[in-house]
Design an enzyme around this catalytic site. Structure first.
Site: not given
Ligand code: NAD
Ligand SMILES: CCCCC/C=C\C=C\[C@H](O)C/C=C\C/C=C\CCCC(=O)O
Length: 280
Positions: A36-39, A84-85, A172, A208
């Site tokens: 899901q998501g970014i992956g 994988c965990d 975080y 998103d």
């Molecule tokens: N979405 C954002 O705004 C955002 C911004 C900056 C960075 N990131 C980073 O990008 C990466 C992906 O984020 P995302 O938003 O797609 O997250 P997401 O939660 O939508 O997807 C992450 C996936 O990782 C899996 N996961 C969680 N713990 C796990 C574990 N122990 N072993 C294996 N899989 C596991 C979840 O089940 C999920 O499928 C993360 O490292 C997140 O911190 C996200």
């Molecule tokens: C509205 C904030 C909700 C909480 C979000 C928590 C974690 C989000 C993680 C993502 O990796 C977000 C990525 C970047 C955010 C970076 C800096 C934020 C700085 C704070 C600000 O906007 O003033």
């Protein structure tokens, strides 16, 4: 409140699926959290460019669904789900071994898993920082040219929160700053010419994905985020980035062989630039 000025070095990142740089087509990629998501967006972008992709995730049912969906689009020979965990060393080793058993090598790692949990900070660091190190170090054993591998590239998912303070979530932020440090240190490694594995990281702003969509006052409180009320109010006003933009930035980091130890900041769908760090 962040002040975002236009930066002279914003670059255009878009994936040209038809352009073969020789770095992705036919190569083998291992993507954690790829269901899901970014992956998922990274896995899709790699498959579009002709890579064989192993999706590593915890949930087998969802993993198999994603494997079937991708197989329909890109061919079943090109995709594999493996459980994988990232918190468990044996699980990571087994997943990477499955990849090598199926495809004979690993060239690209999307080291992507991350969570938000300020309350259980030890678990958060275990997933976000130790998980990244566990996957990278294990993949390295198979990728290093000087240990029989072919070299390649590992891209770690950090965050903007690793570069500027995410004041609601210090744990975080610390985990993500740790990923930036780990990546930059590998990028400087003096034996690069021996191992030939580049390492870079992605630093996206809010994107998103199910991670961000699941945040509300209740879940922010559950996760121990600071000042949850304030952030719950902000959330609906934040314009999130499309995960495909982050995946395009990932492809850029794979294909630009001059990048090693780099952090690519994805500030919005149109603002992508390399981080600049102090040089000594
Ligand atoms: N979405 C954002 O705004 C955002 C911004 C900056 C960075 N990131 C980073 O990008 C990466 C992906 O984020 P995302 O938003 O797609 O997250 P997401 O939660 O939508 O997807 C992450 C996936 O990782 C899996 N996961 C969680 N713990 C796990 C574990 N122990 N072993 C294996 N899989 C596991 C979840 O089940 C999920 O499928 C993360 O490292 C997140 O911190 C996200
Ligand atoms: C509205 C904030 C909700 C909480 C979000 C928590 C974690 C989000 C993680 C993502 O990796 C977000 C990525 C970047 C955010 C970076 C800096 C934020 C700085 C704070 C600000 O906007 O003033």
């Amino acid at each position: 409140m962040r002040l975002r000025l236009e930066h002279p070095s914003y670059k255009v990142c878009h994936t040209d699926a038809s352009k073969d740089t020789g770095l992705i087509h036919g190569k083998v990629a291992f993507v954690t959290g790829g269901t899901q998501g970014i992956g998922h967006a990274i896995a899709d972008a790699l498959l579009k460019k002709g890579a064989k992709v192993v999706i590593a995730a915890r949930d087998s049912d969802r993993g198999k669904e994603v494997e079937v969906d991708f197989a329909k689009l890109y061919g079943e020979e090109n995709v594999l789900f493996t459980k994988c965990d990232v918190t468990l060393t044996d699980s990571v080793e087994n997943a990477i071994k499955n990849t090598v058993d199926r495809y004979g090598r690993i060239d690209i790692v999307g080291n992507n898993v991350g969570i938000l949990n300020e309350k259980d900070y030890e678990y958060c660091i275990n997933v976000n920082l130790l998980g990244i190190i566990r996957v990278a170090n294990t993949a390295m054993k198979y990728m290093r040219k000087d240990r029989g591998g072919n070299g390649g590239v590992i891209i770690n998912s950090a965050s903007m929160a690793g570069l500027e303070p995410n004041d609601n979530s210090p744990v975080y932020s610390a985990s993500k700053a740790g990923i930036v440090g780990f990546t930059r240190a590998w990028g400087y490694s003096l034996d690069y010419d021996d191992h030939l594995v580049r390492m870079n990281c992605l630093c996206p702003d809010m994107t998103d994905t199910p991670f961000i969509r699941s945040l509300n006052l209740e879940t922010l409180k559950e996760k121990g985020v600071l000042q949850p009320e304030l952030f719950a109010e902000d959330l609906p006003h934040i314009k999130s980035i499309n995960p495909a933009t982050v995946a395009n930035a990932f492809i850029d980091l794979v294909e630009d062989e001059s990048k090693n130890g780099a952090a690519l900041l994805v500030e919005s769908d149109t603002k992508v630039r390399y981080g600049e760090f102090m040089e000594y």
